[in-house]
Design a protein around this motif. Sequence first.
Motif, PDB file in Angstrom:
ATOM      1  N   ILE A  32       0.838  -1.198   0.000  1.00 22.70           N
ATOM      2  CA  ILE A  32       0.000   0.000   0.000  1.00 22.70           C
ATOM      3  C   ILE A  32       0.877   1.252   0.000  1.00 22.70           C
ATOM      4  N   ILE A  33       0.600   2.149  -0.955  1.00 24.24           N
ATOM      5  CA  ILE A  33       1.289   3.434  -1.040  1.00 24.24           C
ATOM      6  C   ILE A  33       0.239   4.520  -0.851  1.00 24.24           C
ATOM      7  N   VAL A  34       0.496   5.440   0.079  1.00 20.06           N
ATOM      8  CA  VAL A  34      -0.441   6.532   0.349  1.00 20.06           C
ATOM      9  C   VAL A  34       0.250   7.858   0.039  1.00 20.06           C
ATOM     10  N   MET A  35      -0.416   8.703  -0.739  1.00 15.43           N
ATOM     11  CA  MET A  35       0.097  10.048  -0.986  1.00 15.43           C
ATOM     12  C   MET A  35      -0.763  11.038  -0.197  1.00 15.43           C
ATOM     13  N   ILE A  36      -0.138  11.774   0.699  1.00 15.23           N
ATOM     14  CA  ILE A  36      -0.857  12.701   1.573  1.00 15.23           C
ATOM     15  C   ILE A  36      -0.677  14.130   1.056  1.00 15.23           C
ATOM     16  N   HIS A  37      -1.795  14.801   0.792  1.00 19.92           N
ATOM     17  CA  HIS A  37      -1.760  16.160   0.246  1.00 19.92           C
ATOM     18  C   HIS A  37      -1.592  17.204   1.345  1.00 19.92           C
ATOM     19  N   ASP A  82      -0.694   4.334  13.455  1.00 23.85           N
ATOM     20  CA  ASP A  82      -0.498   2.882  13.404  1.00 23.85           C
ATOM     21  C   ASP A  82      -0.799   2.317  12.019  1.00 23.85           C
ATOM     22  N   VAL A  83      -1.797   2.897  11.370  1.00 26.09           N
ATOM     23  CA  VAL A  83      -2.147   2.454  10.017  1.00 26.09           C
ATOM     24  C   VAL A  83      -1.038   2.816   9.036  1.00 26.09           C
ATOM     25  N   PHE A  84      -0.523   4.065   9.146  1.00 24.78           N
ATOM     26  CA  PHE A  84       0.531   4.501   8.239  1.00 24.78           C
ATOM     27  C   PHE A  84       1.799   3.660   8.377  1.00 24.78           C
ATOM     28  N   LEU A  85       2.073   3.197   9.586  1.00 22.24           N
ATOM     29  CA  LEU A  85       3.268   2.377   9.806  1.00 22.24           C
ATOM     30  C   LEU A  85       3.196   1.044   9.063  1.00 22.24           C
ATOM     31  N   LYS A  86       1.988   0.612   8.735  1.00 18.98           N
ATOM     32  CA  LYS A  86       1.811  -0.652   8.022  1.00 18.98           C
ATOM     33  C   LYS A  86       1.921  -0.491   6.511  1.00 18.98           C
ATOM     34  N   CYS A  87       1.962   0.750   6.035  1.00 14.07           N
ATOM     35  CA  CYS A  87       2.023   1.010   4.594  1.00 14.07           C
ATOM     36  C   CYS A  87       3.443   0.815   4.061  1.00 14.07           C
ATOM     37  N   SER A  88       3.519   0.465   2.783  1.00 12.82           N
ATOM     38  CA  SER A  88       4.830   0.302   2.152  1.00 12.82           C
ATOM     39  C   SER A  88       5.545   1.636   1.999  1.00 12.82           C
ATOM     40  N   GLY A  94       6.441   9.624  14.747  1.00 13.25           N
ATOM     41  CA  GLY A  94       7.180   8.363  14.759  1.00 13.25           C
ATOM     42  C   GLY A  94       7.137   7.609  13.447  1.00 13.25           C
ATOM     43  N   ILE A  95       6.675   8.279  12.381  1.00 14.02           N
ATOM     44  CA  ILE A  95       6.607   7.651  11.060  1.00 14.02           C
ATOM     45  C   ILE A  95       7.797   8.145  10.255  1.00 14.02           C
ATOM     46  N   VAL A  96       8.819   7.309  10.133  1.00 18.51           N
ATOM     47  CA  VAL A  96      10.079   7.752   9.539  1.00 18.51           C
ATOM     48  C   VAL A  96      10.556   6.828   8.416  1.00 18.51           C
TER      49      VAL A  96
END
Length: 280
Positions: free
Chosen positions: A6-11, A29-35, A52-54
Amino acid sequence: NKGIKIIVMIHSTKDPIAFPDKKLQNLADVFLKCSRILVHTPDDLNQLKDLGIVENTSIFPHGILDFHNRKVCYQNLLAKRSLFKDKNNNTKKIISSYGYCLPNKGFVELIKAVSILRSKSFIVYLRLFCAIHSSPVSKEHHLELLDLIDELSIADQISLDNSFYSDQETLVKLSETDLIVYPYQKSNESSSASVRHGIASGVPVLVTPISIFKDVSSVVDLLPGTNESLIAQGIEDWYIEKFNNGVSQSVDQNLWREQHRFSKLGVRLQGLIRAIEQDY
């Protein structure tokens, strides 16, 4: 759980002011599971870092449309400037603005700026391309703009166009003006799609000094402020200092456009996706 990448682009990474219960940290927690989490600016990257999302974050530019007629349209416009005359046989100064008809876009301030310039005998003609948004406030705002134009008695200088045009039609219309002004008053977004239409058109762009335009600061000119007086001053200064001395697109601006075309970014995004596939 199914091994889907999963790739998420945040505007935008700013929490919405009107909805205090909706915070980015709720999705950490959801974002940490994304590719991969893709954002447009370093500020957004730091915002994620604070949560903490790095490890799975990257900057990916917000692109612009390919407009192959850009140079031809603008060069033809400059060549035909003598055809655009007002009743006093002076060459018309034609500016435009573009975006949904919403209060935060600063159209009220821009219309008032046109009136201020008129009082100084500095006449500019404004083409306002502001399509009606699905929000009810948009229709109300459109009526407010019409009332304001009547109140200021400047209907002969302003055209208010709320039609929906295709991307290419929009770019052609914007390219037929001297200058595109984005008088935004505020925004919670990190990046503007509307201003990229202006940049893609090849016409010089003038913006208010707010954070949404920070990522395009190297290829636009800044107004001295957000109120109508400063917007009027910025437009007048631009015509005197830049247009009258010959408008030209710098190498940096043309290079920026080339690097940010969607067709080019598409290849880059494809490479990023392929790399993620190979890593798993």
